[in-house]
Scaffold this active site. Structure first.
Site, PDB file in Angstrom:
ATOM      1  N   LEU A 507       0.895  -1.197   0.022  1.00 28.01           N
ATOM      2  CA  LEU A 507       0.007   0.184   0.015  1.00 28.01           C
ATOM      3  C   LEU A 507       0.881   1.186   0.002  1.00 28.01           C
ATOM      4  CD1 LEU A 507      -2.576  -1.017   2.598  1.00 28.01           C
ATOM      5  CD2 LEU A 507      -2.605  -1.307   0.353  1.00 28.01           C
ATOM      6  N   GLY A 508       1.913   1.103   0.718  1.00 27.36           N
ATOM      7  CA  GLY A 508       2.888   2.374   0.694  1.00 27.36           C
ATOM      8  C   GLY A 508       3.953   1.914   1.672  1.00 27.36           C
ATOM      9  N   GLY A 510       6.643   4.166   4.937  1.00 24.40           N
ATOM     10  CA  GLY A 510       6.784   5.376   5.585  1.00 24.40           C
ATOM     11  C   GLY A 510       7.973   5.236   6.283  1.00 24.40           C
ATOM     12  N   GLY A 511       8.270   5.991   7.153  1.00 24.02           N
ATOM     13  CA  GLY A 511       9.362   5.809   8.161  1.00 24.02           C
ATOM     14  C   GLY A 511       9.465   4.809   8.829  1.00 24.02           C
ATOM     15  N   PHE A 512       8.473   4.125   9.314  1.00 25.20           N
ATOM     16  CA  PHE A 512       8.273   2.990   9.922  1.00 25.20           C
ATOM     17  C   PHE A 512       8.622   1.617   9.178  1.00 25.20           C
ATOM     18  CE2 PHE A 512       5.928  -0.968  11.332  1.00 25.20           C
ATOM     19  CZ  PHE A 512       6.027  -0.953  12.750  1.00 25.20           C
ATOM     20  N   PRO A 514       7.361  -0.783   5.302  1.00 22.56           N
ATOM     21  CA  PRO A 514       6.166  -0.901   4.237  1.00 22.56           C
ATOM     22  C   PRO A 514       5.087  -1.306   4.705  1.00 22.56           C
ATOM     23  CG  PRO A 514       7.836  -3.031   4.232  1.00 22.56           C
ATOM     24  CD  PRO A 514       8.338  -1.757   5.174  1.00 22.56           C
ATOM     25  N   VAL A 515       3.946  -1.037   4.288  1.00 23.61           N
ATOM     26  CA  VAL A 515       2.700  -1.355   4.669  1.00 23.61           C
ATOM     27  C   VAL A 515       1.925  -2.234   3.570  1.00 23.61           C
ATOM     28  CG1 VAL A 515       0.420  -0.454   5.337  1.00 23.61           C
ATOM     29  CG2 VAL A 515       2.451   0.884   6.030  1.00 23.61           C
ATOM     30  N   LYS A 529       1.724  -3.237   8.996  1.00 33.25           N
ATOM     31  CA  LYS A 529       2.695  -2.530   9.098  1.00 33.25           C
ATOM     32  C   LYS A 529       4.066  -3.140   9.366  1.00 33.25           C
ATOM     33  CE  LYS A 529       2.347   1.596  10.892  1.00 33.25           C
ATOM     34  NZ  LYS A 529       1.980   2.559  12.011  1.00 33.25           N
ATOM     35  N   ASP A 626       2.301  13.965  16.114  1.00 35.67           N
ATOM     36  CA  ASP A 626       2.552  13.848  14.576  1.00 35.67           C
ATOM     37  C   ASP A 626       1.283  13.840  13.837  1.00 35.67           C
ATOM     38  OD1 ASP A 626       4.312  13.851  12.534  1.00 35.67           O
ATOM     39  OD2 ASP A 626       4.390  11.659  12.373  1.00 35.67           O
TER      40      ASP A 626
END
Length: 819
Positions: A507-508, A510-512, A514-515, A529, A626
């Site tokens: 799906l995308g 982020g800093g964490f 992949p999702v 996540k 955040d």
């Protein structure tokens, strides 16, 4: 036509259309009320006339407070049929009915079944508009009264309920929106069961109930005590069922209104000092007020996590669903009832009594007679007293599954629930007291254990203090897998669900990390996540998010279903949000067309309610730190859900702010005191919320926005337009055709209050929710905000010696789809 006949017609016409110019509280059958004229009650409390709500040009006949500077409408006659110009007339026809005509056509009328010779319309100081027979004098008999046909407002002395003889059902229905008083879908009404209840509905969906009346208050709302500034009355007779309230001090001006925006039933009190309406109480008050949240035999305990617990003697009907946070199937008995083998009862205390749809009441029975009545009927599942006054009296029996129970400490009622004889015996064994020999042995052991724990606590505290001084743990210390308190998914299940973490399921990122989208074996969609090995936001953020969000339950927070911790894998499993995140819509030219003003305003209000829960109503006071558009997810109905708690901080109840050397978050959303000095509080979240409103209204990103004619960023541009008196120029063109101008301007006003430079000047989220939900609230003027020019991340980083960790991509730790 002879001259005499002509004169008769002219005189008659003048009599029937004559209008008065001086203030009066009555209208006779020979007069009419035109747009621009009003009736004023005898002592000047209320006024009847024509008005246009909000930005609408439609005209309505309504009643409002006369001596309150903020026009507050309490009743509307033609809410379904507005007039388009100012030619309408209110008059009494020859049958004695009240008629509103526009251009000769009847727009609205009453339907009195009794014809009278001398009808008289009068506006009373209670706000009631009444039609009487003048020849009856002051008999108190009304041919018709507005109190029998309320709109969205409940006034003192008004009855809410049903006349059982005539079938008249007095209920409240919200306005559709601030500009449109036509009926919305938020309704408050009395359900006429054998044991009646006051209920609220969202369309056809049962939304909330107060619980039955117990002689003093409603069983689900014990805060309504006799020492309130109001007296309450609930009548249940052969003729009618209704509730009413009266101020104990006549100088108190109060109203209850149905608010379609936030789906609250709100009580306001007028404050002379501030010349504004003050929100006194509202319903529903918390998550446990959601109707049937925990299913049959489930008990909602707002201070527990999860909030739903099965009653003693019951277990979840579907353990898997229950553990994943879906409590709708409720609980079932450990042992089935057996009417022939001597069932009994367990006393449960401090409860909101169950839904009374399938109940029976006898007001004259004693509690012991009530028990016998229930025991002798194999279909009876529970009993309770009807009236709790003077030790309790009357009998209420339930004949079905017990639905919508919640715990109410220091205020709920006793409920006796039927149990099988074998289950009663088991429960009695469990609670048996230990004998004296065991106590004699246990007490010394316990004393020694406490002494040992005290020593351990002392040295542990010294160790923690040292660690904090060195590493600034600040509440995010390492914890074991067992501390995470969430359902654990095994790696095989998640791998299958995500098709081995296929790129097609991604799906995308982020800093964490992949999702991925996943589908479990039962068809349930999830978002996974996966902690990346090179993530800058690693195990600490992972555990912080789990520990925080596992304890949160709110309709505007994303639901964490569980986690997966196996080998080096660290994953969070969320409910899947099919409509991605908010930034996909508001910053995308195509997506923006799918988000009209109604949806945007609903999103603003939903985010506000979610933040209010974090700051005030949850077990912990949580600062998100955040909040941004990519961390607001949208469900299938475009309802917002705040996500990503990896950077969140908790405060004690007596704490109002905290300080950190590690500033994290996304520049452009950071409050100035946080970005420069590391000071965070609920007001720093309020600042971020103000930025979000500006982005939602304008369709522009706060970070990187520059107006072509000057160097102002989004905040500065909004402030300039506000000072120039043209705030609507900020609105994205795509929403102008669908928007309510008053709502848009109010949102911009609120956003500027939220982004004021000094934290103490910003409103609390409780006040923000109030301002969003009330078109009548007088808003303070905002002060000039800081950060009117985009100073860039370099300046933010160099302005302090604090370590600054900024999220430069807008999708850190979010469950998104690629864009």
């Amino acid at each position: 036509m002879d001259s005499l006949s002509f004169m008769f017609i002219v005189v008659t016409s003048l009599l029937f259309t004559s209008q008065f110019s001086s203030a009066t509280d009555t209208l006779t059958s020979t007069q009419s009320l035109a747009d621009g004229s009003t009736l004023i009650s005898k002592h000047g409390s209320f006024e009847l006339g024509f008005f246009s709500p909000g930005s609408s040009r439609n005209r309505y006949l309504g009643i409002w407070y006369k001596n309150i500077p903020v026009r507050t409408v309490v009743w509307v006659a033609n809410r379904r049929a507005p007039t388009k110009n100012s030619t309408a007339l209110l008059m009494i026809d020859i049958k004695g009915n009240l008629v509103l005509k526009d251009g000769g056509s009847v727009v609205w009328s009453t339907n009195s079944k009794r014809e009278v010779q001398t009808p008289l319309l009068q506006l009373l100081d209670s706000g009631n508009l009444v039609l009487i027979d003048a020849s009856d004098g002051h008999s108190g008999i009304y041919l018709w009264q507005s109190f029998d046909y309320p709109t969205d407002t409940f006034l003192p002395g008004m009855k809410l309920g049903v006349n059982l003889k005539t079938g008249l059902d007095r209920r409240l229905t919200s306005w559709k929106n601030w500009d449109d008083p036509s009926p919305g879908d938020f309704v408050w009404k009395i359900l006429v069961y054998n044991n009646p209840e006051s209920t609220m509905w969202k369309g056809s969906k049962f939304y909330f109930r107060t619980g039955p009346w117990n002689g003093i208050t409603y069983s689900g709302k014990p805060q309504l005590k006799p020492n309130q500034p109001f007296s309450f009355n609930f009548v249940h007779s052969d003729d009618e069922v209704y509730c009413a309230y009266y101020p104990k001090n006549k100088s108190v001006i109060s109203r209850i209104v149905m608010n379609q925006t936030n789906y609250w039933r709100e009580r306001y009190i007028w404050e002379e000092a501030s010349q504004s309406w003050s929100l006194y109480t509202y319903l529903p008050t918390d998550y446990c007020d959601t109707y049937g949240l925990c299913g049959a035999y489930g008990n909602c305990i707002i201070t527990d996590s999860p909030v739903c617990q099965c009653l003693k003697g019951f277990n979840p009907k579907s353990p898997d669903n229950w553990n994943s946070g879906d409590w709708s199937q409720g609980c079932v008995r450990n042992k089935s009832l057996n009417c022939q083998d001597g069932d009994g009862f367990i006393k449960f205390t401090e409860l909101k009594l169950p839904d009374t749809k399938y109940s029976w009441v006898n007001k004259n029975m004693s509690l012991e007679e009530c028990r016998g009545k229930c025991l002798n009927n194999c279909n009876c599942t529970a009993y309770s007293v009807v009236d709790i006054r003077n030790g309790g009296s009357g009998c209420a029996l339930w004949f079905n599954d017990l639905i919508d129970i919640r715990q109410i400490p220091s205020g709920g009622q006793d409920l006796y629930i039927r149990m099988s004889a074998s289950e009663l015996a088991r429960l009695e064994t469990v609670k048996d007291e230990p004998d004296e020999k065991i106590v004699a042995i246990v007490i010394p052991v316990v004393v020694l254990a406490f002494a040992f724990l005290g020593v351990c606590y002392y040295f542990c505290q010294r160790r923690i203090i040292k660690l904090k001084d060195k590493n600034e743990i600040d509440g995010s210390d390492e914890s074991s897998e067992e501390d995470l308190d969430l359902p654990l998914f095994d790696l095989v299940t998640i791998t299958r669900a995500t098709n081995k973490f296929s790129l097609n399921n991604k799906l995308g990122e982020g800093g964490f990390g992949p999702v991925y989208k996943g589908i479990l074996a039962d068809g349930h969609e999830i978002a996974v996540k996966r902690l990346s090995s090179n993530s800058g936001q690693g195990l600490k953020e992972f555990k912080n998010e789990v520990k925080l969000i596992a304890r949160l339950q709110h309709r505007n927070l994303v639901k964490l279903l569980g986690s997966c911790i196996q080998g080096n894998e660290r994953m969070l499993i969320y409910e899947y949000m099919p409509n991605k995140s908010l930034d996909f819509f508001i910053f995308d030219r195509t997506g923006g067309k799918l988000l009209d003003w109604s949806n945007r305003f609903n999103i603003v209000c939903g985010i506000a309610r979610g933040l209010l829960y974090l700051h005030q109503d949850s077990r912990l006071r949580i600062i998100h730190r955040d909040l941004k558009s990519s961390n607001v997810l949208l469900d299938a109905d475009m309802n917002p859900k705040i996500s990503d708690f990896g950077m969140a901080k908790t405060l004690r109840e007596d704490q109002t702010e905290g300080n950190t050397k590690r500033v994290v978050g996304t520049y452009g959303y950071m409050a100035p005191e946080y970005a420069t000095d590391g000071l965070f509080s609920v007001k720093s979240d309020v600042f971020s919320f103000g930025i979000l409103i500006l982005e939602i209204v304008s369709g522009q990103k706060s970070r990187g926005f520059y107006h072509p004619n000057h160097s102002l960023n989004l905040i500065g541009y909004a402030w300039r337009l506000w000072k120039e008196g043209s705030p609507l120029e900020l609105a994205a063109p795509i929403i102008l055709d669908s928007c309510h101008v008053s709502e848009v301007i109010r949102c911009i006003h609120i956003s500027l209050l939220c982004v004021q430079q000094h934290a103490e000047d910003r409103p609390s989220m409780a006040y923000v929710v109030l301002m969003l939900g009330s078109e009548t609230a007088v808003l303070p003027q905002p002060k000039e905000p800081d950060f009117c020019k985009d100073k860039g991340s370099t300046e933010a980083e160099s302005s302090s010696s604090n370590q600054v960790s900024l999220s430069t991509n807008e999708i850190s730790l979010s469950v998104l789809e690629a864009r």
